[in-house]
Design a protein around this motif. Sequence first.
Motif, PDB file in Angstrom:
ATOM      1  N   GLU A 355       0.809  -1.216   0.000  1.00 11.23           N
ATOM      2  CA  GLU A 355       0.000   0.000   0.000  1.00 11.23           C
ATOM      3  C   GLU A 355       0.846   1.271   0.000  1.00 11.23           C
ATOM      4  O   GLU A 355       0.539   2.247   0.670  1.00 11.23           O
ATOM      5  CB  GLU A 355      -0.958   0.009   1.191  1.00 11.23           C
ATOM      6  CG  GLU A 355      -1.975  -1.113   1.154  1.00 11.23           C
ATOM      7  CD  GLU A 355      -3.053  -0.915   2.194  1.00 11.23           C
ATOM      8  OE1 GLU A 355      -2.987   0.080   2.931  1.00 11.23           O
ATOM      9  OE2 GLU A 355      -3.961  -1.739   2.262  1.00 11.23           O
ATOM     10  N   ARG A 356       1.929   1.290  -0.751  1.00  7.47           N
ATOM     11  CA  ARG A 356       2.712   2.512  -0.818  1.00  7.47           C
ATOM     12  C   ARG A 356       3.277   2.679  -2.221  1.00  7.47           C
ATOM     13  O   ARG A 356       3.366   1.737  -2.998  1.00  7.47           O
ATOM     14  CB  ARG A 356       3.840   2.511   0.205  1.00  7.47           C
ATOM     15  CG  ARG A 356       4.913   1.479  -0.060  1.00  7.47           C
ATOM     16  CD  ARG A 356       5.972   1.537   1.022  1.00  7.47           C
ATOM     17  NE  ARG A 356       6.643   2.811   1.035  1.00  7.47           N
ATOM     18  CZ  ARG A 356       7.767   3.058   0.375  1.00  7.47           C
ATOM     19  NH1 ARG A 356       8.323   2.124  -0.354  1.00  7.47           N
ATOM     20  NH2 ARG A 356       8.344   4.239   0.438  1.00  7.47           N
ATOM     21  N   TYR A 357       3.662   3.901  -2.529  1.00 10.10           N
ATOM     22  CA  TYR A 357       4.235   4.211  -3.826  1.00 10.10           C
ATOM     23  C   TYR A 357       5.751   4.232  -3.756  1.00 10.10           C
ATOM     24  O   TYR A 357       6.340   4.467  -2.706  1.00 10.10           O
ATOM     25  CB  TYR A 357       3.765   5.588  -4.297  1.00 10.10           C
ATOM     26  CG  TYR A 357       2.324   5.639  -4.683  1.00 10.10           C
ATOM     27  CD1 TYR A 357       1.869   4.989  -5.813  1.00 10.10           C
ATOM     28  CD2 TYR A 357       1.412   6.350  -3.912  1.00 10.10           C
ATOM     29  CE1 TYR A 357       0.542   5.041  -6.176  1.00 10.10           C
ATOM     30  CE2 TYR A 357       0.083   6.410  -4.268  1.00 10.10           C
ATOM     31  CZ  TYR A 357      -0.346   5.755  -5.398  1.00 10.10           C
ATOM     32  OH  TYR A 357      -1.656   5.808  -5.752  1.00 10.10           O
ATOM     33  N   ASP A 358       6.356   4.022  -4.906  1.00  8.18           N
ATOM     34  CA  ASP A 358       7.790   4.226  -5.047  1.00  8.18           C
ATOM     35  C   ASP A 358       7.976   5.609  -5.655  1.00  8.18           C
ATOM     36  O   ASP A 358       8.009   5.777  -6.869  1.00  8.18           O
ATOM     37  CB  ASP A 358       8.384   3.138  -5.941  1.00  8.18           C
ATOM     38  CG  ASP A 358       9.897   3.273  -6.086  1.00  8.18           C
ATOM     39  OD1 ASP A 358      10.507   3.924  -5.210  1.00  8.18           O
ATOM     40  OD2 ASP A 358      10.450   2.744  -7.064  1.00  8.18           O
ATOM     41  N   ILE A 359       8.058   6.603  -4.809  1.00  4.44           N
ATOM     42  CA  ILE A 359       8.183   7.984  -5.251  1.00  4.44           C
ATOM     43  C   ILE A 359       9.300   8.638  -4.454  1.00  4.44           C
ATOM     44  O   ILE A 359       9.386   8.478  -3.231  1.00  4.44           O
ATOM     45  CB  ILE A 359       6.854   8.762  -5.074  1.00  4.44           C
ATOM     46  CG1 ILE A 359       7.037  10.242  -5.421  1.00  4.44           C
ATOM     47  CG2 ILE A 359       6.276   8.584  -3.682  1.00  4.44           C
ATOM     48  CD1 ILE A 359       5.741  11.039  -5.399  1.00  4.44           C
ATOM     49  N   GLY A 360      10.195   9.332  -5.151  1.00  6.67           N
ATOM     50  CA  GLY A 360      11.308   9.940  -4.438  1.00  6.67           C
ATOM     51  C   GLY A 360      12.183  10.769  -5.353  1.00  6.67           C
ATOM     52  O   GLY A 360      11.842  11.046  -6.507  1.00  6.67           O
ATOM     53  N   VAL A 361      13.337  11.164  -4.821  1.00  5.39           N
ATOM     54  CA  VAL A 361      14.306  11.953  -5.575  1.00  5.39           C
ATOM     55  C   VAL A 361      15.676  11.308  -5.399  1.00  5.39           C
ATOM     56  O   VAL A 361      16.059  10.901  -4.295  1.00  5.39           O
ATOM     57  CB  VAL A 361      14.311  13.431  -5.112  1.00  5.39           C
ATOM     58  CG1 VAL A 361      14.580  13.543  -3.623  1.00  5.39           C
ATOM     59  CG2 VAL A 361      15.335  14.236  -5.896  1.00  5.39           C
ATOM     60  N   TYR A 362      16.404  11.191  -6.508  1.00  9.74           N
ATOM     61  CA  TYR A 362      17.745  10.611  -6.500  1.00  9.74           C
ATOM     62  C   TYR A 362      18.755  11.727  -6.711  1.00  9.74           C
ATOM     63  O   TYR A 362      18.680  12.473  -7.690  1.00  9.74           O
ATOM     64  CB  TYR A 362      17.877   9.565  -7.602  1.00  9.74           C
ATOM     65  CG  TYR A 362      19.210   8.853  -7.629  1.00  9.74           C
ATOM     66  CD1 TYR A 362      19.518   7.869  -6.697  1.00  9.74           C
ATOM     67  CD2 TYR A 362      20.161   9.164  -8.597  1.00  9.74           C
ATOM     68  CE1 TYR A 362      20.735   7.205  -6.724  1.00  9.74           C
ATOM     69  CE2 TYR A 362      21.384   8.504  -8.637  1.00  9.74           C
ATOM     70  CZ  TYR A 362      21.666   7.527  -7.698  1.00  9.74           C
ATOM     71  OH  TYR A 362      22.874   6.871  -7.724  1.00  9.74           O
ATOM     72  N   ASN A 363      19.686  11.852  -5.776  1.00  5.17           N
ATOM     73  CA  ASN A 363      20.721  12.879  -5.836  1.00  5.17           C
ATOM     74  C   ASN A 363      21.959  12.279  -6.490  1.00  5.17           C
ATOM     75  O   ASN A 363      22.578  11.360  -5.953  1.00  5.17           O
ATOM     76  CB  ASN A 363      21.041  13.376  -4.420  1.00  5.17           C
ATOM     77  CG  ASN A 363      21.958  14.585  -4.424  1.00  5.17           C
ATOM     78  OD1 ASN A 363      22.938  14.629  -5.165  1.00  5.17           O
ATOM     79  ND2 ASN A 363      21.638  15.567  -3.596  1.00  5.17           N
ATOM     80  N   LEU A 364      22.324  12.792  -7.663  1.00  8.63           N
ATOM     81  CA  LEU A 364      23.471  12.249  -8.381  1.00  8.63           C
ATOM     82  C   LEU A 364      24.791  12.603  -7.704  1.00  8.63           C
ATOM     83  O   LEU A 364      25.789  11.899  -7.885  1.00  8.63           O
ATOM     84  CB  LEU A 364      23.468  12.752  -9.824  1.00  8.63           C
ATOM     85  CG  LEU A 364      22.435  12.086 -10.737  1.00  8.63           C
ATOM     86  CD1 LEU A 364      22.230  12.908 -12.002  1.00  8.63           C
ATOM     87  CD2 LEU A 364      22.861  10.679 -11.090  1.00  8.63           C
ATOM     88  N   ASP A 365      24.825  13.680  -6.937  1.00  9.80           N
ATOM     89  CA  ASP A 365      26.055  14.044  -6.228  1.00  9.80           C
ATOM     90  C   ASP A 365      26.383  13.020  -5.143  1.00  9.80           C
ATOM     91  O   ASP A 365      27.525  12.577  -5.015  1.00  9.80           O
ATOM     92  CB  ASP A 365      25.924  15.434  -5.603  1.00  9.80           C
ATOM     93  CG  ASP A 365      25.913  16.545  -6.645  1.00  9.80           C
ATOM     94  OD1 ASP A 365      26.622  16.397  -7.662  1.00  9.80           O
ATOM     95  OD2 ASP A 365      25.196  17.534  -6.450  1.00  9.80           O
ATOM     96  N   SER A 366      25.374  12.648  -4.364  1.00  7.25           N
ATOM     97  CA  SER A 366      25.590  11.721  -3.251  1.00  7.25           C
ATOM     98  C   SER A 366      25.192  10.291  -3.584  1.00  7.25           C
ATOM     99  O   SER A 366      25.368   9.399  -2.752  1.00  7.25           O
ATOM    100  CB  SER A 366      24.800  12.189  -2.025  1.00  7.25           C
ATOM    101  OG  SER A 366      23.402  12.215  -2.304  1.00  7.25           O
ATOM    102  N   THR A 367      24.645  10.070  -4.794  1.00  2.34           N
ATOM    103  CA  THR A 367      24.121   8.763  -5.230  1.00  2.34           C
ATOM    104  C   THR A 367      23.194   8.164  -4.175  1.00  2.34           C
ATOM    105  O   THR A 367      23.272   6.982  -3.850  1.00  2.34           O
ATOM    106  CB  THR A 367      25.262   7.777  -5.558  1.00  2.34           C
ATOM    107  OG1 THR A 367      26.015   7.508  -4.366  1.00  2.34           O
ATOM    108  CG2 THR A 367      26.167   8.321  -6.645  1.00  2.34           C
TER     109      THR A 367
END
Length: 398
Positions: A355-367
């Motif tokens: 019951e949850r989404y895979d939603i987020g932000v990926y920071n390429l600087d810190s991987t």
Amino acid sequence: MAAASWSELPRDLLRLIANCLDTYTDEVRFACVCTSWRSILLTIGRSHPWCLLSPEETNEKYDKYNRLYEKYEHFYCLYEKKFHYLEVSNRFRGSSHGWLVSTDEDSPRIYLFSPFTKVQISLPPRYMFPDVRKFCEENELEPYDDGCIGTAFCVHRGFLEKVILSSSPSKANCMVAAICGRKCNYLAYCKLGDESWTCIVKGMMGYDDATFDHEQKLLYAVTFTNHVHVFDLFGSPKLIDTIEPPLSQIEGKLLNRYLVKTSMGLLQVQRHLSLQCEWEDQTYDCYQTSFFNLYMFEPSSLSWCKVGNIGENVLFLGQNSSISIASSCLHGYKGNQIYFIDRLLVFDMVRVRGERYDIGVYNLDSTSVQSLQRSDIKRYRSPTPIWYIHSPEDFFEQ
């Protein structure tokens, strides 16, 4: 002495004021003052990314508002941390250039829809795809003409995987491309005003994403094997080139692929998923984004070069058209980051996804991955949420 008119304020001053506005609501109020103020706003070039959710995907209680927003979709703004409510179709198969690609639940219609102006532009219906014999009731069998048995439920809800536009419909020669078929092994396109979909390719292999080169009338499509097919859509559609996969790619079965046009060139983005995740001290068997690999296309050598920095570019990936926006055109967003959301169109995934989404932000600087999951957005149901990217001209010029 006559009072000065608001429309006669110096344009440089108006531009300074417009550059200080940081929310969609403020921009609308600014533009509604007069045509002079509106024209200034349209030159700013700012974009607003919203996450489009269906009402049942939130836990908000409507009873005390007499269910005021029952018929409205929820557009969540990450920067403002608030919902905007607009009435739209309850099924969408993409968003592109400020428009939603919508379908009706009980009819074969496919159409473009502007949430702000309510303008609709009809596309060829679902039964005008070559593989679909007819649009029938959900309990009837064999809607396909490819030798595979399936129910019309697939045509109603699962046949269209993703729909993208080459440009805004207001521009000449706008084209629409669709990834479709139960195995996503079917590419088709149409021009605005066409009565049927034209098959580009069928049965080669599954496709994950596609993007247009509008000026050259080319369509790039990435396959499940990370090859990129280049199609010429001028006249009869044909495959003109196949770009081999990146040499340094990491193999993996749990993978989403995207093609994104950026200020740096064409990017192939590989989104790697893990099968297990933790949420609120519980472990679920569900897909979760682990990391991204990015590859820049080198036209001179027809090859890919792995990159770890995309400068001020911010990527938004999901069921929408994959898009890159300069951070200078956004409020509250940093460059060199990837915002992502679920891609699956499966409708009974609560058991699998916890019951949850895979939603987020990926920071390429810190991987590193930062989840953007909220406690009031946790029901997984149709349709899959998508990013809806809009700008002031989408509200005032359509």
